[in-house]
Design a protein around this motif. Sequence first.
Motif: not given
Lengths: 235, 897
Positions: B286-290, B300-311, B371-377
């Motif tokens: 929810v806080n990384y729409l971009t 934003f850079d959807a090629f060179g940057f990623d967000v992820a979830m692990v246990t 916050r750009q990542a949640s507001n830009f889009a």
Amino acid sequence: MSENFLQIKDLTKSFGSGQARQEVLRGMDFTVKKGEFCVLLGPSGSGKSTLLNIIGGIDTPDGGYVSINGDKLEEMNERQLTLYRRKHLGYVFQMYNLIPNLNVKENIEVGAYLSDKPLDVEEVLTTLGLSEHKYKYPNQLSGGQQQRVSIGRAVVKNPDILMCDEPTGALDYKTSKEILALIEDCNKKFGTTVIMVTHNEAIKYMADHVIKLRDGVVRHNDLNTEKLTALELEW
Amino acid sequence: MRNPLIKRIPRELKTEWHKYLVIILFMVLMIGVISGMYVGHDSMLAAIHAGWEKLKLEDGSFELSHKASQELLSDIGSGEKADVRAYLIEKGQKEADKEVAKQIDESLRDTVTKAIGEGVRAQCQALGITDEALISEQIDAAMQEGFDAAYEEARAAEEFKDAEKEAYEKAHEEVTKKVDEKWGETVDRYDLDNADFVPQRVRIFEHFYREEAEDYNKDGTEDATVRIYMSNSDIDQASFNEGRMPQKENEIAIDRMHAENVGIKIGDTIRIGERDFQVVGLLSYVNYLTLHESNTDLMFDAFGFDVAMVTPEGFRSLRTRVHYSYAFQYEKKPEGKEQLADASENLLKALITQTLVYDNEIEDYLPEYLRQASNFAVSDIEGDLTSTGILCYILIAVIAFIFAITISNTIDKEASVIGTLRASGYSRTEMVVHYMSMPVIVTLLGALIGNVLGYTTFRDVAVNLYYQSYSLPACSTVWSNVALVKTTLIPLTLMFCINLYVIIRKLQISPLRFLRHDLKKTKKSRAMRLPRWSFLRRFRLRILLQNMPNYLILIFGVIFIELMLCFAFGIPDSLDHYADSAEDMILSEYQYMLMDSTDADGEIITTSEKSAEPFCMTSLLFPKETGGFRTGMGSGGDESVSVYGLRKDSAYAPLGEKTGEDGVYLSSAFCKKFSLTKGDVITLHEEYENKSYTFRVKGSIEYDGGIAAFMDEESFRKVFDKKEDEFSGFFSHHRITDIDEQLIATVITKEDIVKVTNQLTHSIGGALEVFKYVLIVLAAALIYLLAKIIIERNEHSISMAKILGFLNGEISSLYILPTAMIVVLFSLISFGVGFCLMIWIFRVFVLQMDGYFSFFMSPSSMILSILYLLIGYTGVSLIDFFRIKRIPLDVALKNIE
């Protein structure tokens, strides 16, 4: 026949202005009784079509008036004139002016729709000898058949007056007589007043009332004592 | 009895199906696409807004250098400022006390040692002992025996106690003085003494992450940086577009957009740091729409940057350092931007002071509204539909005119029938209703199918467009009132009004004139005299003159087609052009924005790079007068302006003279976007403060890369109340290597500009390509309709020409050639008109966005846009030729049939 069903009084009409001004009707007077078969006869330019149009409420005179059952057309506004045409008149033109993408029956229904007291469409089709063609489109019919449809469209309204503008002008001798017979039938069968414009002298013999026009005035206003039937006419 | 004329309508639709099909297709495409865009837009926003609640979007976050204690978190949560001064004094005094005690002790020991030594030596001298070794032995023995007692005795002396007290007091005074000195600076810097401070209570959530190298193709090289969060987070949760949450230690869910861009699929194994993970889900946080790696990233850079979830187990198995990030939510969230700004300022004060007193350090602080990542889009999605709507209305108007002309031709053709019907008693209203039914039915049909497609297929297309650009959550269709009004009610009304006007106007004339085919409002007294050309040329000219109204519509249509083609070719060209001229879009090869002009020790930051030139900068807002086009993040619809303070003789943006405190130079982009010229007066205002500045424009500086204003640094510092040595960053021709990276907020280079256009091209490039072909098909369809009208109108004459003995070829040259001449001539003129219109439309469009982007078309695109039209027309002429060939001879001979 009631007296003075249709009264034409001092009717004048001219076209153009200045030197080009042409007086088409120059004080025309006559009356037509209800149920009468009236023929307006005259050469081209005598003003007969203009007169018919003024009686039909689609043209207006410069002077004089037309009254039907005591109601003067000149006093009617556009809406009242439309209602007048809708309730009282049926029109037949030299060109049939049928709607190309409606079939025979539907073209006749176009007239029936306008009337409060329409005749039975099927009966009219039978009377006009169109029953077997009722699902045909106008372009599948001959000129005579198309004119029958045009008459059907006018008659089905059960109008008080049937206005016919050179209804046989585009037809051959035989077909013309058939069409005239149909109009005659309508006149007799439904008591419809017929006002027919023609330049065919022979047609006057089937009329109750013959009005000859020339240069915008009534030259002769005669009542036929002895009529011929349409089929007896020769020209 | 139902009006029998109604029966004509289905038959008319059947016989003229190709014409109506083209019109309906037009309407369906336009209404469908626009409706789809609105519905997609509304659905997407609804999904985003719902996600904020459901997925618990933070109100802001901060990162600390160490893990925070519960006490610290609880104190930050209270929103209260800590008493830093007392803490610092207490801490300083403690340290000072230690130091003083140590020094006193050392000094006392020295004194006692010295006194014992001197006493023993005096006794030895009295006894006549001169042997130094013996004396030393005696001193050592005396020390061992009597030092402690002498030391205690000395300590107990009143004189010592007074001295000790004095030393402590002096040290304390010193500490207080130093703290006060330093404190003053801190207070000033963070405005800690602000009387308006209100404690902002917040709930704080642990939101730790690690940053690892992602190697998705397992070739041993780092492909991207991945920011990894734990799956049990209570804040900033993710929605899953595909797959599921990780459940095992070796499972991972990654950002959908990144996965799509680099080709990772569910089931793939990717290397994170030093271990492998299996991808089990594609998510959208929810806080990384971009995917903005840093909030200061231009794009934003959807090629060179990623967000992820692990246990949590997976998280613990990773090796890089943990970022102690904490997210917070206000207990009572303020409404409105200014209130949010105040609240975040207040919280920052609490955060600064509390972390200080708990011996922790703030690494990062970012309120969510910034916050750009949640507001830009969101901001981008919110404001991108107006121009499309305008284009739709223009097209609907064109179709309405085509309809009106078609009906007008039909009325002409059916003049006798209309005359007869009117003479028989049909009212004008009935005739108007009859002739209006077809456009109304076709529009309704188009609108209905268009809306159905809009809510299904085209919505998916629109949503996919957003998905191609942003990491958005899965969305479901929502009902859009705006879509209904804009794509159905307005086009219907437009269609209705235009047709009603034309039909009423056309049916104004009397039944008699219909019967006489006397349909012209004005009668020409005589025909225009033509030059002594050949008969065929004069004939052609007559046809052209007689069909002038139709040709005017054709010309209008050609202009519109060219406008569409300019759009189709121009947008990709403009993007390419922007990327190509990236060098002109930056003030310097490297633009370094610093966190502050001083380093941690308070020293002014300098560099040995010779080409580096310091500059000052602040951001203000320029009010847009275009109305409520957009209400995006931070901008409030106003344009963000970078105001620079430069050296008078700057090598990067030479001003030439001092601007003074009330003068500014504007960037060429600023001037072009808002049509500003020298001498104009502009007012810029602060975003979060009620403060504005008025300047007179002194000229412009060639810089298309941004909306900027330039002043000399001296005036800048006076206007914005900056210290004499304060600055914001460096312009430089070369990379600066001697400034600590921690001190650099961001670096803007040519690559950043290119990154923007690359991302845009990636996001909308495919759609534009499709759009281009759709427009070309629409253009061909439009010209088909217009050419058909001309042939239909002349059917009678064409038939007559055939009867007279003209050959099909001759007739075609008579009727097609004038149209061809008009199309060729006006394709050139229309291109010019379309191009200018496009520039205008683009300007309106750009006005809604922040920044500046000029419309550009390459010469080859210009030629192609004309060529496509002509190729389309050639096809249509062929159809026309066969159409002419098929016109039967009896059309001229028969009655209306």
